[in-house]
Design a protein around this motif. Structure first.
Motif, PDB file in Angstrom:
ATOM      1  N   ASP A  80      -6.441  -0.717  -6.042  1.00 57.60           N
ATOM      2  CA  ASP A  80      -7.172   0.617  -6.005  1.00 57.60           C
ATOM      3  C   ASP A  80      -7.315   1.863  -5.554  1.00 57.60           C
ATOM      4  O   ASP A  80      -5.991   1.847  -4.593  1.00 57.60           O
ATOM      5  CB  ASP A  80      -8.183  -0.058  -4.941  1.00 57.60           C
ATOM      6  CG  ASP A  80      -8.926  -1.079  -5.887  1.00 57.60           C
ATOM      7  OD1 ASP A  80      -9.851  -0.952  -6.644  1.00 57.60           O
ATOM      8  OD2 ASP A  80      -9.696  -2.141  -5.338  1.00 57.60           O
ATOM      9  N   LEU A  81      -7.716   2.840  -5.958  1.00 56.96           N
ATOM     10  CA  LEU A  81      -7.194   4.340  -5.767  1.00 56.96           C
ATOM     11  C   LEU A  81      -8.472   4.561  -4.516  1.00 56.96           C
ATOM     12  O   LEU A  81      -9.483   4.184  -4.596  1.00 56.96           O
ATOM     13  CB  LEU A  81      -7.158   4.832  -7.097  1.00 56.96           C
ATOM     14  CG  LEU A  81      -6.573   5.102  -7.808  1.00 56.96           C
ATOM     15  CD1 LEU A  81      -6.735   6.368  -9.148  1.00 56.96           C
ATOM     16  CD2 LEU A  81      -5.038   5.234  -7.344  1.00 56.96           C
ATOM     17  N   TYR A  82      -8.236   5.544  -2.937  1.00 57.84           N
ATOM     18  CA  TYR A  82      -8.183   5.578  -2.127  1.00 57.84           C
ATOM     19  C   TYR A  82      -8.256   6.860  -2.078  1.00 57.84           C
ATOM     20  O   TYR A  82      -7.263   7.686  -2.180  1.00 57.84           O
ATOM     21  CB  TYR A  82      -8.322   5.238  -1.130  1.00 57.84           C
ATOM     22  CG  TYR A  82      -8.164   3.418  -1.409  1.00 57.84           C
ATOM     23  CD1 TYR A  82      -9.739   3.600  -0.670  1.00 57.84           C
ATOM     24  CD2 TYR A  82      -7.265   2.190  -1.946  1.00 57.84           C
ATOM     25  CE1 TYR A  82      -9.945   1.782  -0.080  1.00 57.84           C
ATOM     26  CE2 TYR A  82      -7.883   1.206  -2.299  1.00 57.84           C
ATOM     27  CZ  TYR A  82      -9.419   0.759  -1.846  1.00 57.84           C
ATOM     28  OH  TYR A  82      -9.426  -0.310  -0.976  1.00 57.84           O
ATOM     29  N   ASP A  83      -9.645   7.570  -1.156  1.00 62.96           N
ATOM     30  CA  ASP A  83      -9.251   9.545  -1.124  1.00 62.96           C
ATOM     31  C   ASP A  83      -8.734   9.411   0.114  1.00 62.96           C
ATOM     32  O   ASP A  83      -8.299   8.185   1.487  1.00 62.96           O
ATOM     33  CB  ASP A  83     -10.788  10.041  -1.217  1.00 62.96           C
ATOM     34  CG  ASP A  83     -10.855  10.305  -2.854  1.00 62.96           C
ATOM     35  OD1 ASP A  83     -10.438  10.438  -3.688  1.00 62.96           O
ATOM     36  OD2 ASP A  83     -12.413  10.213  -2.651  1.00 62.96           O
ATOM     37  N   ALA A 127       0.702  -1.546   0.102  1.00 64.66           N
ATOM     38  CA  ALA A 127       0.007   0.026   0.355  1.00 64.66           C
ATOM     39  C   ALA A 127       0.463   1.625   0.315  1.00 64.66           C
ATOM     40  O   ALA A 127       1.803   0.897   1.063  1.00 64.66           O
ATOM     41  CB  ALA A 127      -0.915  -0.438   1.267  1.00 64.66           C
ATOM     42  N   PHE A 128       0.702   2.035  -0.722  1.00 65.60           N
ATOM     43  CA  PHE A 128       1.323   3.140  -1.065  1.00 65.60           C
ATOM     44  C   PHE A 128       0.582   4.511  -0.248  1.00 65.60           C
ATOM     45  O   PHE A 128      -0.871   4.607  -1.049  1.00 65.60           O
ATOM     46  CB  PHE A 128       1.622   3.727  -2.615  1.00 65.60           C
ATOM     47  CG  PHE A 128       2.620   2.831  -2.780  1.00 65.60           C
ATOM     48  CD1 PHE A 128       3.870   3.530  -2.398  1.00 65.60           C
ATOM     49  CD2 PHE A 128       2.674   2.037  -3.928  1.00 65.60           C
ATOM     50  CE1 PHE A 128       4.983   2.803  -3.695  1.00 65.60           C
ATOM     51  CE2 PHE A 128       3.039   0.923  -3.926  1.00 65.60           C
ATOM     52  CZ  PHE A 128       4.994   1.169  -4.151  1.00 65.60           C
ATOM     53  N   VAL A 129       0.941   5.679   0.881  1.00 62.90           N
ATOM     54  CA  VAL A 129      -0.464   6.710   0.400  1.00 62.90           C
ATOM     55  C   VAL A 129       1.195   7.721   0.236  1.00 62.90           C
ATOM     56  O   VAL A 129       2.211   7.990   0.517  1.00 62.90           O
ATOM     57  CB  VAL A 129      -0.340   7.256   2.281  1.00 62.90           C
ATOM     58  CG1 VAL A 129      -0.330   8.312   2.634  1.00 62.90           C
ATOM     59  CG2 VAL A 129      -0.745   6.289   2.758  1.00 62.90           C
ATOM     60  N   THR A 173       1.289  -4.660  -4.477  1.00 60.92           N
ATOM     61  CA  THR A 173       0.674  -3.224  -4.386  1.00 60.92           C
ATOM     62  C   THR A 173      -1.096  -3.307  -5.118  1.00 60.92           C
ATOM     63  O   THR A 173      -1.145  -3.439  -5.762  1.00 60.92           O
ATOM     64  CB  THR A 173       0.815  -2.046  -5.107  1.00 60.92           C
ATOM     65  OG1 THR A 173       2.271  -2.321  -5.287  1.00 60.92           O
ATOM     66  CG2 THR A 173       0.498  -0.958  -4.968  1.00 60.92           C
ATOM     67  N   LYS A 174      -2.077  -2.773  -3.812  1.00 62.26           N
ATOM     68  CA  LYS A 174      -3.444  -3.036  -3.620  1.00 62.26           C
ATOM     69  C   LYS A 174      -3.845  -2.142  -3.441  1.00 62.26           C
ATOM     70  O   LYS A 174      -5.111  -1.772  -4.033  1.00 62.26           O
ATOM     71  CB  LYS A 174      -3.947  -4.172  -3.532  1.00 62.26           C
ATOM     72  CG  LYS A 174      -2.895  -6.212  -3.350  1.00 62.26           C
ATOM     73  CD  LYS A 174      -3.427  -6.142  -4.555  1.00 62.26           C
ATOM     74  CE  LYS A 174      -2.755  -7.728  -5.456  1.00 62.26           C
ATOM     75  NZ  LYS A 174      -3.024  -7.525  -6.270  1.00 62.26           N
ATOM     76  N   ARG A 175      -3.488  -1.442  -2.732  1.00 59.71           N
ATOM     77  CA  ARG A 175      -4.263  -0.141  -2.450  1.00 59.71           C
ATOM     78  C   ARG A 175      -2.922   1.471  -2.926  1.00 59.71           C
ATOM     79  O   ARG A 175      -1.817   1.170  -2.174  1.00 59.71           O
ATOM     80  CB  ARG A 175      -3.897  -0.004  -0.875  1.00 59.71           C
ATOM     81  CG  ARG A 175      -5.664  -1.092  -0.832  1.00 59.71           C
ATOM     82  CD  ARG A 175      -5.476  -1.354   1.301  1.00 59.71           C
ATOM     83  NE  ARG A 175      -6.881  -1.874   1.970  1.00 59.71           N
ATOM     84  CZ  ARG A 175      -8.061  -1.242   1.094  1.00 59.71           C
ATOM     85  NH1 ARG A 175      -7.602  -0.237   1.765  1.00 59.71           N
ATOM     86  NH2 ARG A 175      -8.869  -2.813   1.878  1.00 59.71           N
TER      87      ARG A 175
END
Length: 264
Positions: A249-252, A162-164, A211-213
């Motif tokens: 997936d992309l997240y806000d 996961a990446f922020v 990578t999933k998120r």
């Protein structure tokens, strides 16, 4: 309980990030008031008193506003590199010596079963650095507040679960906006913030099979929109051959509402 995290708050008004395992948990940055941070922790059903410590990325106020208050109230150790300590000490009040720790850039600190790897970024602060978190062969990366993403940074952060990731501004919105030119120039510089498109181009180089998120973070309240950031990043990644929504997936993220606890 596996490696898990929440983007508690993200944006120009304040930043805070929670990450933990079954035994240890950390807060990265405390850029909101102590009261706001406590409320955010309640929303993710966690307690500050259980933290193993607070990591600091750099000394800008949107990353340290509540740092001193929280550290003193809960007697939490603070970890930052020497230059960041010098730059922020006057703004966080007195911290007991036994709560002050040095975390040098480019090193790994271990908190029980959670390993934290620090790496430098390009931002107009004393010695800004961000973190990759490792536990049980899982990896979560936090990277915002950088004017560009170098090959060295990419080598550290690649193939995270996961990446922020910073997606600060839309270039056209910034150029046409009301900011003075001096501020626009700073944001667009190599020590400012990455745009939606530049963020996506960097992501395209570091996304891996694991990578999933991907969470789009530190959006400018004046020069970006969640929908625009998502659309720009999606289009750029798909132009590079990625299938958003299938491979990952992309997240806000939000300045006031924490993301749901995510497990990797």
């Amino acid at each position: 309980m596996s490696l898990h995290f929440s983007v508690l708050a993200s944006g120009s008004t304040g930043n805070a990030f929670y990450v933990g395992t079954d035994k240890h948990s950390l807060l990265v940055d405390a850029g909101l008031s102590g009261k706001q941070l406590e409320l955010l922790f309640k929303e993710i059903d966690r307690e500050m008193k259980n933290l193993s410590g607070i990591l600091v990325t750099h000394e800008h106020s949107d990353h340290i506003k509540g740092l001193g208050v929280i550290a003193r109230k809960y007697k939490l150790p603070i970890y930052a590199n020497e230059k960041t300590w010098k730059a922020m000490e006057a703004n966080i009040g007195d911290i007991p010596t036994d709560q002050k720790f040095i975390f040098q850039m480019g090193t790994v600190q271990t908190f029980g079963n959670l390993d934290v790897e620090s790496f430098g970024v390009s931002h107009d602060a004393a010695e800004p650095m961000f973190y990759a978190f490792h536990h049980d062969n899982k990896k979560v990366v936090l990277i915002t507040d950088t004017g560009y993403v170098s090959d060295r940074m990419k080598g550290t952060i690649e193939n995270a679960d996961a990446f922020v990731f910073e997606s600060n501004h839309d270039v056209s919105m910034l150029q046409m906006g009301h900011y003075p030119w001096s501020i626009k120039r700073r944001i667009l510089s190599d020590v400012g913030h990455v745009s939606n498109e530049d963020a996506a181009l960097a992501m395209a180089d570091v996304i891996g099979d694991r990578t999933k998120r991907i969470y789009l973070a530190h959006l400018s309240k004046d020069n970006n929109l969640k929908e625009l950031a998502r659309m720009s990043v999606k289009q750029t990644l798909e132009s590079k051959g990625y299938v958003v929504g299938e491979q990952f997936d992309l997240y806000d993220t939000d300045p006031k509402v924490p993301t749901k606890l995510a497990y990797v």
